[in-house]
Design a protein around this motif. Structure first.
Motif, mmCIF file in Angstrom:
data_model
loop_
_atom_site.group_PDB
_atom_site.id
_atom_site.type_symbol
_atom_site.label_atom_id
_atom_site.label_comp_id
_atom_site.label_asym_id
_atom_site.label_seq_id
_atom_site.Cartn_x
_atom_site.Cartn_y
_atom_site.Cartn_z
ATOM 1 N N GLY A 1 -2.364 6.911 1.848
ATOM 2 C CA GLY A 1 -1.928 6.064 2.210
ATOM 3 C C GLY A 1 -1.816 6.015 0.620
ATOM 4 O O GLY A 1 -1.355 4.103 0.676
ATOM 5 N N ARG B 1 -0.842 4.114 -3.001
ATOM 6 C CA ARG B 1 0.747 4.103 -3.543
ATOM 7 C C ARG B 1 1.025 3.082 -4.696
ATOM 8 O O ARG B 1 2.114 3.361 -5.096
ATOM 9 N N PRO C 1 0.843 1.654 5.197
ATOM 10 C CA PRO C 1 0.870 2.797 4.350
ATOM 11 C C PRO C 1 -0.634 3.334 4.416
ATOM 12 O O PRO C 1 -1.174 4.635 4.661
ATOM 13 N N ASN C 2 -1.661 2.581 4.950
ATOM 14 C CA ASN C 2 -3.299 3.466 4.806
ATOM 15 C C ASN C 2 -2.839 3.452 6.091
ATOM 16 O O ASN C 2 -3.731 4.282 6.925
ATOM 17 N N HIS D 1 -1.224 6.648 7.636
ATOM 18 C CA HIS D 1 -1.666 8.174 7.288
ATOM 19 C C HIS D 1 -2.820 8.454 8.290
ATOM 20 O O HIS D 1 -3.716 7.832 8.542
ATOM 21 N N LEU E 1 16.816 8.036 1.928
ATOM 22 C CA LEU E 1 16.289 5.971 2.079
ATOM 23 C C LEU E 1 16.596 6.531 0.990
ATOM 24 O O LEU E 1 17.155 6.053 -0.049
ATOM 25 N N LEU F 1 7.901 6.236 -8.331
ATOM 26 C CA LEU F 1 8.580 6.164 -7.434
ATOM 27 C C LEU F 1 8.750 6.095 -6.523
ATOM 28 O O LEU F 1 8.764 4.627 -6.675
ATOM 29 N N ALA F 2 9.981 6.462 -5.253
ATOM 30 C CA ALA F 2 10.454 5.496 -4.722
ATOM 31 C C ALA F 2 9.519 5.123 -3.506
ATOM 32 O O ALA F 2 8.266 5.342 -3.972
ATOM 33 N N VAL G 1 8.213 4.547 -0.604
ATOM 34 C CA VAL G 1 7.982 5.178 0.981
ATOM 35 C C VAL G 1 7.351 4.266 1.783
ATOM 36 O O VAL G 1 5.978 4.102 0.963
ATOM 37 N N MET G 2 7.172 4.466 2.551
ATOM 38 C CA MET G 2 6.769 3.519 3.430
ATOM 39 C C MET G 2 5.158 4.375 4.201
ATOM 40 O O MET G 2 3.749 4.144 4.036
ATOM 41 N N ILE G 3 5.874 5.834 5.430
ATOM 42 C CA ILE G 3 5.533 5.817 5.418
ATOM 43 C C ILE G 3 5.766 6.938 5.305
ATOM 44 O O ILE G 3 7.242 8.045 5.698
ATOM 45 N N TYR G 4 4.549 8.488 4.929
ATOM 46 C CA TYR G 4 5.217 9.957 4.505
ATOM 47 C C TYR G 4 5.586 10.945 5.957
ATOM 48 O O TYR G 4 4.496 11.140 6.071
ATOM 49 N N ASP H 1 5.181 13.779 6.690
ATOM 50 C CA ASP H 1 4.234 14.719 7.016
ATOM 51 C C ASP H 1 3.142 13.801 6.976
ATOM 52 O O ASP H 1 2.344 14.464 7.800
ATOM 53 N N ASP H 2 2.961 12.715 7.765
ATOM 54 C CA ASP H 2 1.893 11.681 8.542
ATOM 55 C C ASP H 2 1.982 11.901 9.496
ATOM 56 O O ASP H 2 1.623 11.244 10.448
#
Lengths: 551, 551
Positions: free
Chosen positions: A389, A391, B381-382, B385, B433, B446-447, B449-452, B454-455
């Motif tokens: 998580g 960022r 994001p937390n 994931h 995206l 880095l880009a 991304v909100m949620i990757y 693989d999660d």
């Protein structure tokens, strides 16, 4: 105490009112008398209650634990205990006497063997073995407590609580009951009449129902003190490799050290070897760490900008109070620690976690669980993983990006620092973790792994460093690990030609690859060679506990 | 105010003493007068200071923000602002006027476009865009604040603070300065003389240096209210699939819902469709959630054991206070929220996170960032994931174990619930995206991304559910996603024979595979069809803000 009308929606509030009424004759305002605490606990608790008992790394609600253990199991039984740390024999007496039945915890340490025995004997059931962060989180979801028992230094008659330097878990434990019509009782070393006599307030009085003066000050143990006399040249060698091959290379600015002689050696060579390498100010500036005495020389030499602490450490009180630019302290001067916030810092805000383990398998999975012991892992699994998580970026975090993918992200450095053999000649690198068998034997839903291999970025042994984050396949990962596993069975499988290739590709580094001279790796690099030296570095502010005063 | 002797180690304390002395003529004890707050801020802050300004989801230190924006940029400039949420125009006026220069934040919302413009114009530098949890953590490591500006409902003259129901971030922001010789200033709607007039204490007075009565009550916005009239049949269909194909199948007991009409539909069909399926008591018992008005019917129907909240919600105050068995409330009756603890709960203690996104690529990476806007993601994001540091098991978590490995572990359910097309006909499923380009254009490391991917364990669209956690290869993962991507370019690549195979293997499920009848998916399943219905369910306790009172 006002009387609420009962509705469908305030059963907890009504129940609390009922319980408080039971002790109306015992309490003087918010103060319960010391001698009748067991009677009060019997009246404030119901059988089957979910009870948080502050067993912490340092601070123990030991008077409340002892008093609860004296309750009549005919009256009070089948409690569900929730404890961050199960540290004292009394904690388990509660199960032996049938007062408690179910246990959720994070760390057991010295009591781990007895927990396993009580489990086998059917006198104890385990809810789950959590990390600290999870345990706190569940207090607000599906393990909401009925009663919370905590410890502090001092309280006034309104219940305002001063925890002392080991604030640790107290605020997060109390909040869960204070705002859910649970009952909060704090034992303190001293009750004062005037709120003005409190050095500061760590938990507001309106969150606490009762305070009670303990029969003696709460028990506290110097868990994070390591005597520099026991640091061996091999630890110094490993520390040198850590500085050159990891801290310098990745520009590690913020970090958490686990406890052990390995990491103590790193702390103690910062002002010597680290200084010589010109690393001061470039690495190791911001720490999430207990107040390790072995960090004193680095602090005094100006390496350390800040330290946020999980808890306190016996003997470090005056030193910490005299270094407010480095540590978090209150207006009163004493330290404020906070395990929840320091866990969060160790998980999300630092570049590196470095710790140790008793066993590691061929894929770098590790565990400190050995046969017959259910220890739990405290916070290691949280700090020792790459939080998906995250960022924000730092140079260290970005230095682990492999490849050119537009969606690439950095990684937290998770370093395991182990000697290839443990004391007694048992290999650290093993075929299968004992934890797998322990998990099966005790019917746990999963094997008690401390840190999973896929989270480990570096393994450092006295042989060298395996840069596991660079592995392109599982086979390569295994080969890298074998290359630093020495003469353990894992290490014996290593192939010399392959090791040469991996060294030339930077997948593995031996001391000579890092410019680390083995001949230099002696105790003379330690900025302090004894506890007496640490006291001297501190200008007499560090007051080591008796057992470390052997000079 | 006692005078400290200056040492090498107390520079922050000395500096604080110096600043406090500057306002000695202005302050009456801990109270600063309303009309001279700008003058006081100019004296208490130094150019270049690191300043936390409480911009929150709900509660805003808006009076302090406005007053700071009126400062003389010749006196006060180049501040480094740290803000959980950048919500108000005044927040950015600070940059336009040169008072602030650098910004660390978590969420921007309505101000995201202007942030991008100020960044382009060189009037604003970004430290990093954090999640909430990281931002809090860094306040204790390498973003330790000099000054913290927060908001509450009420304070007494000693600075004891009652935050009201939206406690949100206040305690964790204050602690970082209070225990590090920083300066803490709280704006309140009312200063009272007698501590006994405070409903309760949320932050102790010894943590706060100054309170100031704001010129008007702080701004608060009903961010989490969704009008049931805007829920469409397609949302109901998706909600039915969520209940059958995810909640029922995995026995989801504890959960977090993101905000949106999709999840509002789930909340509103629990008392109807959920009841009919016999799921009451089996799923959706413990919530980490803002007090969504759309949860009222489920609460009233007895589905909900507990809700712990990040913050409050306008209009829900009386309802929450009247349901203390469900919500966390203080002894005074009003809600206690806590964003830090609710984030922790959402990350570590719940079975499922379900949210939505604007774009998703072929590997299920998702982002709400679109061109020209730097929004940040708050806590998504937390919560979205799989926290690798988790060590306790629940039935839902274990139900995602694939394979027989002795070291297998469970997973958190991370569900993305999206319609295949957004309003205006833009496909949700895209090749790449927008976030990748935005990241490059703005020079982000880095880009965003909100949620990757693989999660993500499940993707739910109006077409069906892709059980991504079952994918055995990246290709299979892509094929599963394409199968539910409808007539978007991604979906058009789907192969009918392969879809049949995946349905039969349980990798993908369409409504008919789940026993969900499309014909049943109508608004008649909604337990409340309007805000007026919600008010009725609440027995008049819910008081919707004016803009939702359109009946």
């Amino acid at each position: 105490m006002n009387t609420l009308p009962e509705t469908r929606w305030n059963r907890r509030a009504i129940e609390k009112q009922r319980r408080l009424a039971r002790v109306a004759g015992l309490a003087r305002g918010a103060v319960l008398p010391t001698h009748s605490i067991t009677q009060a606990l019997q009246q404030l608790l119901n059988p089957g209650d979910r009870v948080v008992l502050e067993g912490n790394n340092q601070k123990q609600a030991d008077f409340l634990a002892r008093s609860l253990a004296r309750a009549d199991p005919g009256v009070l039984h089948d409690l569900h205990l929730i404890m961050p740390s199960v540290s004292l024999p009394q904690h388990l007496d509660l199960f032996e006497r049938g007062i408690a039945r179910r246990l959720d915890f994070s760390f057991a340490g010295a009591q781990s063997l007895r927990i396993s025995q009580l489990l086998q004997d059917g006198r104890l059931e385990i809810g789950a073995i959590h990390t600290y962060a999870e345990l706190y989180a569940r207090l607000y979801v599906d393990l909401i407590p009925d009663v919370v028992l905590v410890a502090g230094y001092m309280a006034d008659r309104q219940g305002n609580l001063y925890t002392g330097p080991s604030t640790e878990d107290t605020p997060v434990l109390v909040e869960a009951a204070a705002f859910r019509n649970g009952i909060v009782i704090a034992q303190v070393n001293q009750v004062v009449d005037d709120p003005g006599e409190l050095p500061r307030v760590d938990v507001p009085g309106s969150w606490i129902d009762f305070v009670v003066q303990a029969d003696r000050p709460f028990f506290i143990e110097p868990l994070f003190t390591r005597d520099p006399r026991l640091i061996k040249p091999v630890h110094v060698l490993m520390a040198m490799m850590a500085l050159r091959g990891i801290y310098e290379r990745h520009e590690v600015r913020s970090l958490n050290h686990g406890i052990g002689f390995n990491t103590a050696a790193i702390e103690l060579i910062l002002p010597t070897y680290g200084e010589k390498l010109g690393l001061k100010g470039r690495i190791c500036r911001n720490w999430a760490l207990n107040p390790h005495p072995t960090l004193i020389p680095a602090i005094e030499s100006g390496w350390v900008e800040s330290v946020h602490c999980f808890g306190g450490e016996s003997g470090m009180e005056d030193y910490v109070a005299a270094r407010p630019d480095v540590f978090f302290t209150g207006a009163d001067g004493s330290m404020r620690s906070n395990r929840l916030l320091c866990q969060l810092a160790g998980q999300y805000a630092v570049d590196l976690f470095i710790g140790s383990t008793l066993q590691m398998d061929g894929q770098a999975n590790s565990s400190t669980v050995t046969k017959g012991r259910l220890t739990g892992f405290g916070g290691a699994p949280n700090m020792g993983h790459d939080p998906g998580g995250r960022r924000h970026a730092t140079p260290a975090w970005l230095s682990l990006v492999e490849g050119q993918d537009g969606l690439a992200r950095g990684r937290k450095l998770v370093v395991q620092m182990v000697e290839t053999f443990q004391e007694g000649g048992r290999p650290t690198f093993v075929e299968t973790l004992d934890a797998v068998q322990v998990g099966q034997d005790t019917g746990m839903p999963l094997a008690p792994v401390m840190i999973y291999g896929d989270d480990v970025t570096h393994v450092l042994s006295e042989e060298g460093i395996a840069y596991l984050y660079k592995a392109r396949s599982l086979d390569e990962r295994k080969a890298m690990l074998a290359a630093v596993a020495g003469v353990t069975p894992t290490g014996m499988r290593s192939d010399a030609a392959q090791v040469r290739r991996m060294r030339s590709e930077g997948l593995v580094a031996f001391p000579e690859d890092l410019g680390v001279r083995r001949a230099e790796a002696s105790r003379s690099l330690l900025a302090a060679k004894s506890v007496a030296d640490l006291v001297e570095w501190s200008g007499g502010l560090y007051k080591p506990p008796a057992r470390f005063r052997s000079w």
